[in-house]
Motif scaffolding. Structure first.
Motif, PDB file in Angstrom:
ATOM      1  N   ARG A  10      -1.469  21.931  58.374  1.00  0.00           N
ATOM      2  CA  ARG A  10      -1.014  20.684  59.010  1.00  0.00           C
ATOM      3  C   ARG A  10      -0.027  19.972  58.099  1.00  0.00           C
ATOM      4  NH1 ARG A  10      -4.782  16.674  60.333  1.00  0.00           N
ATOM      5  NH2 ARG A  10      -5.668  17.014  58.267  1.00  0.00           N
ATOM      6  N   PHE A  11       0.754  19.087  58.682  1.00  0.00           N
ATOM      7  CA  PHE A  11       1.753  18.338  57.903  1.00  0.00           C
ATOM      8  C   PHE A  11       1.646  16.858  58.222  1.00  0.00           C
ATOM      9  CE2 PHE A  11       3.270  22.620  58.462  1.00  0.00           C
ATOM     10  CZ  PHE A  11       3.622  22.963  57.169  1.00  0.00           C
ATOM     11  N   THR A  12       1.763  16.044  57.189  1.00  0.00           N
ATOM     12  CA  THR A  12       1.651  14.605  57.410  1.00  0.00           C
ATOM     13  C   THR A  12       2.395  13.839  56.308  1.00  0.00           C
ATOM     14  OG1 THR A  12       0.080  12.772  57.640  1.00  0.00           O
ATOM     15  CG2 THR A  12      -0.551  14.499  56.113  1.00  0.00           C
ATOM     16  N   ASN A  42       9.162  12.545  52.876  1.00  0.00           N
ATOM     17  CA  ASN A  42      10.337  12.704  53.720  1.00  0.00           C
ATOM     18  C   ASN A  42       9.898  12.899  55.177  1.00  0.00           C
ATOM     19  OD1 ASN A  42      12.555  13.800  55.121  1.00  0.00           O
ATOM     20  ND2 ASN A  42      13.448  14.558  53.213  1.00  0.00           N
ATOM     21  N   GLU A  43      10.044  11.828  55.966  1.00  0.00           N
ATOM     22  CA  GLU A  43       9.518  11.861  57.343  1.00  0.00           C
ATOM     23  C   GLU A  43      10.202  12.908  58.200  1.00  0.00           C
ATOM     24  OE1 GLU A  43       9.320   8.033  59.191  1.00  0.00           O
ATOM     25  OE2 GLU A  43       8.174   7.215  57.497  1.00  0.00           O
ATOM     26  N   GLN A  44      11.519  13.051  57.951  1.00  0.00           N
ATOM     27  CA  GLN A  44      12.281  14.015  58.751  1.00  0.00           C
ATOM     28  C   GLN A  44      11.751  15.445  58.543  1.00  0.00           C
ATOM     29  OE1 GLN A  44      16.466  14.000  57.823  1.00  0.00           O
ATOM     30  NE2 GLN A  44      16.866  15.501  59.425  1.00  0.00           N
ATOM     31  N   LYS A  45      11.470  15.767  57.268  1.00  0.00           N
ATOM     32  CA  LYS A  45      10.920  17.100  56.961  1.00  0.00           C
ATOM     33  C   LYS A  45       9.596  17.312  57.679  1.00  0.00           C
ATOM     34  CE  LYS A  45      12.548  18.538  52.412  1.00  0.00           C
ATOM     35  NZ  LYS A  45      12.208  18.925  51.055  1.00  0.00           N
ATOM     36  N   ILE A  46       8.747  16.299  57.612  1.00  0.00           N
ATOM     37  CA  ILE A  46       7.408  16.432  58.222  1.00  0.00           C
ATOM     38  C   ILE A  46       7.529  16.575  59.735  1.00  0.00           C
ATOM     39  CG2 ILE A  46       5.196  15.207  58.605  1.00  0.00           C
ATOM     40  CD1 ILE A  46       5.498  16.483  55.787  1.00  0.00           C
ATOM     41  N   GLN A  47       8.469  15.826  60.325  1.00  0.00           N
ATOM     42  CA  GLN A  47       8.685  15.948  61.781  1.00  0.00           C
ATOM     43  C   GLN A  47       9.103  17.368  62.137  1.00  0.00           C
ATOM     44  OE1 GLN A  47      11.564  13.140  63.259  1.00  0.00           O
ATOM     45  NE2 GLN A  47      10.132  11.439  63.060  1.00  0.00           N
ATOM     46  N   GLN A  48      10.060  17.891  61.367  1.00  0.00           N
ATOM     47  CA  GLN A  48      10.540  19.257  61.614  1.00  0.00           C
ATOM     48  C   GLN A  48       9.395  20.258  61.474  1.00  0.00           C
ATOM     49  OE1 GLN A  48      14.047  19.242  58.853  1.00  0.00           O
ATOM     50  NE2 GLN A  48      14.693  20.918  60.178  1.00  0.00           N
ATOM     51  N   LYS A  61     -10.727  23.182  51.551  1.00  0.00           N
ATOM     52  CA  LYS A  61      -9.781  22.206  52.095  1.00  0.00           C
ATOM     53  C   LYS A  61      -8.841  21.805  50.952  1.00  0.00           C
ATOM     54  CE  LYS A  61      -9.399  18.115  54.917  1.00  0.00           C
ATOM     55  NZ  LYS A  61      -9.152  16.813  54.397  1.00  0.00           N
ATOM     56  N   ILE A  62      -7.562  21.990  51.182  1.00  0.00           N
ATOM     57  CA  ILE A  62      -6.576  21.778  50.116  1.00  0.00           C
ATOM     58  C   ILE A  62      -5.473  20.851  50.578  1.00  0.00           C
ATOM     59  CG2 ILE A  62      -4.834  22.992  48.701  1.00  0.00           C
ATOM     60  CD1 ILE A  62      -6.822  25.467  49.050  1.00  0.00           C
ATOM     61  N   ALA A  63      -5.018  19.983  49.678  1.00  0.00           N
ATOM     62  CA  ALA A  63      -3.865  19.118  49.973  1.00  0.00           C
ATOM     63  C   ALA A  63      -2.717  19.515  49.046  1.00  0.00           C
ATOM     64  CB  ALA A  63      -4.235  17.653  49.740  1.00  0.00           C
ATOM     65  N   VAL A  64      -1.511  19.567  49.588  1.00  0.00           N
ATOM     66  CA  VAL A  64      -0.333  19.882  48.766  1.00  0.00           C
ATOM     67  C   VAL A  64       0.668  18.748  48.914  1.00  0.00           C
ATOM     68  CG1 VAL A  64       1.537  21.517  48.319  1.00  0.00           C
ATOM     69  CG2 VAL A  64      -0.653  22.371  49.182  1.00  0.00           C
ATOM     70  N   LEU A  65       1.059  18.152  47.794  1.00  0.00           N
ATOM     71  CA  LEU A  65       2.055  17.071  47.824  1.00  0.00           C
ATOM     72  C   LEU A  65       3.429  17.641  47.516  1.00  0.00           C
ATOM     73  CD1 LEU A  65      -0.497  15.130  47.349  1.00  0.00           C
ATOM     74  CD2 LEU A  65       1.207  13.617  46.330  1.00  0.00           C
ATOM     75  N   GLY A  66       4.362  17.424  48.439  1.00  0.00           N
ATOM     76  CA  GLY A  66       5.710  17.967  48.269  1.00  0.00           C
ATOM     77  C   GLY A  66       5.848  19.220  49.123  1.00  0.00           C
ATOM     78  N   THR A  67       6.786  19.183  50.078  1.00  0.00           N
ATOM     79  CA  THR A  67       6.985  20.369  50.932  1.00  0.00           C
ATOM     80  C   THR A  67       8.374  20.954  50.683  1.00  0.00           C
ATOM     81  OG1 THR A  67       7.802  19.018  52.734  1.00  0.00           O
ATOM     82  CG2 THR A  67       5.455  19.544  52.765  1.00  0.00           C
TER      83      THR A  67
END
Ligand SMILES: NC(=O)c1ccc[n+]([C@@H]2O[C@H](COP(=O)([O-])OP(=O)(O)OC[C@H]3O[C@@H](n4cnc5c(N)ncnc54)[C@H](O)[C@@H]3O)[C@@H](O)[C@H]2O)c1
Length: 435
Positions: free
Chosen positions: A65-67, A32-38, A2-8
């Motif tokens: 997943r994105f959050t 950036n909420e807009q990026k995560i929504q997209q 299980k991995i988390a990545v900060l920054g998309t």
């Protein structure tokens, strides 16, 4: 794992997608909420060949997943990767404020012994200082691993899946093995070093490549002066295995989100250590000179550019990306506009990003034809395939004058020589003037 990545961004998203593709369960986090929504709709906020397809398949498989929620993304993660931006600060140093903020934000979600990996490009010593910073928030020890990224925009997926090497900088062998295990399905050579060496490998690599570009550009300028052809020179040099043919393409200089800032940041580090890294100063100076090359050639040819219609083909800093950061087209477009040229630009994917930077300094066309119709000259700035493949005669017919300044030497000489009337000005080799 299980991995988390900060920054998309280009790095975080490509990394997250590729890690999910090799079977890990990845959660990508961004402020950036807009990026995560997209992204949650399966839409990539960046143009990167092959990315969207892998994004969709891995989301569907439930591995990606994105959050915007750090607790959601980090809780239970075995490895936490930071891939936030480290842009250039005013003094040339790397601006670590995003990284420091990310370190602060993620701290409440860590547990003793968490493995935090810095993938962002950071000056030597940053892993140590961020470790201390995080531990000052958590009150317990964590493991910090340096894992610099070498992907190229435009081939980020390929570069991640088939990397030349993976660098893991760690003071703890066991933790280095854990990060190594994460990458094992990729079957890529791994080098484990100290964190400081890993940080230095990244800067040294980028500074070397930028220097190689400036070197061939200076050879190009000299070749032009003495009547040699830099393309032949580069070919002859590159066949020597000690030199290698990559990054020997003469042109109007390097740009993008990495080389310019990384060379300056390394120079800044050298300055802090009391060293004068003159080679890097020269690399930067040559690059700045090179960025103005097309403009100088055009001024020499026309005398005055006032009222001349100039078509810029290509805005992105290189083909196959929509990234406009430090793109040579920016300075060029601004300078052309200052000289009173009527400038129209076309790029297959970077126009929207270009508008954010240059606004209405220039006009933007929706096609090659629209940009070149009635033009006094074409400036070839980014070597997109569609420009190379476009029918040259059709371009010349639509122009007011058949004059091309090729900043990337990307048009084929046979095609140019087959024209009845053309003025073709490449970089580092003789101009071709017919008719
Ligand atoms: N772009 C490249 O080709 C490339 C290649 C190798 C290394 N790098 C390095 O990788 C790093 C990232 O580069 P990039 O081009 O992907 O940057 P980018 O600007 O495209 O993306 C950075 C992302 O981080 C997000 N972010 C900022 N603060 C955050 C926080 N506190 N928490 C979560 N997300 C946050 C931003 O919203 C953005 O989406 C830089 O250090 C860069 O030098 C880049």
């Amino acid at each position: 794992m299980k991995i988390a990545v900060l920054g998309t961004g280009y790095v975080g998203l490509s990394t997250g997608v590729c890690l999910s593709e090799i079977g890990h369960r990845v959660t990508c986090i961004d402020i950036n909420e807009q990026k995560i929504q997209q992204l949650n709709q399966g839409i990539s906020p960046i143009y990167e060949p092959g990315l969207e397809k892998l994004l969709a398949s891995n989301m569907e498989a439930g591995r990606l997943r994105f959050t915007t929620s750090l607790s959601e993304g980090i809780t239970g993660a075995e490895i936490i990767i930071i891939a936030v931006g480290t842009p250039q600060a005013d003094d040339g140093a790397a601006d670590l404020s995003y990284l420091e903020q990310a370190a602060k934000d993620l701290s409440p979600n860590l547990v003793q012994g968490s493995i935090v990996v810095i993938k962002s490009t950071v000056p030597v010593g940053t892993n140590d200082s961020i470790k201390k910073l995080i531990e000052s928030y958590t009150g317990f020890k964590i493991h910090m691993i340096s894992n610099p990224e070498f992907l190229r925009q435009g081939s980020a997926i390929q570069d991640t899946m088939k990397a030349d090497r993976i660098i893991i900088g760690s003071e703890n062998k066991e933790m280095a093995e854990k990060v190594k295990a994460m990458y094992r399905p990729l079957d890529v050579p791994v080098i484990v070093t100290s964190t400081r060496s890993a940080e230095m490998i990244k800067y040294a690599s980028n500074a070397f490549l930028a220097t190689k570009i400036s070197f061939i550009n200076e050879i190009a300028n000299l070749s032009e002066a003495v009547g040699a052809d830099v393309e032949d020179v580069a070919k002859g040099m590159g066949m020597d295995k000690r030199i290698g043919k990559a990054f020997l393409k003469a042109g109007i200089g390097y740009g993008g989100s990495c080389f310019p800032k990384d060379v300056k940041a390394l120079l800044h580090t050298a300055g802090q250590m009391g060293m004068n890294f003159g080679l890097l100063k020269e690399t930067i100076a040559i690059n700045e000179f090179q960025r103005e090359l097309l403009l100088k050639k055009a001024v020499k040819r026309f005398g005055d550019l006032q009222g001349k219609k100039i078509a810029i083909l290509g805005l992105a800093f290189k083909p196959e990306t929509d990234d406009m950061r430090e793109a040579p087209s920016i300075n060029l477009a601004i300078a052309l506009s200052k000289l009173g040229a009527d400038t129209v630009a076309y790029d297959p994917v970077a126009t929207e990003n270009a508008k954010k930077i240059m606004g209405d300094t220039i006009k933007y066309a929706n096609s090659i034809d629209e940009a070149i119709t009635g033009a006094d000259a074409v400036f070839l700035v980014t070597e997109w395939d569609i420009f190379k493949k476009h029918n040259l005669l059709a371009i010349l017919e639509k122009m007011k004058q058949p004059i091309i300044f090729d900043g990337r030497n990307c048009l084929q000489e046979e095609k140019i020589k087959a024209c009845r009337k053309i003025e073709y000005y490449p970089v580092g080799k003789p101009a071709i003037i017919i008719g």
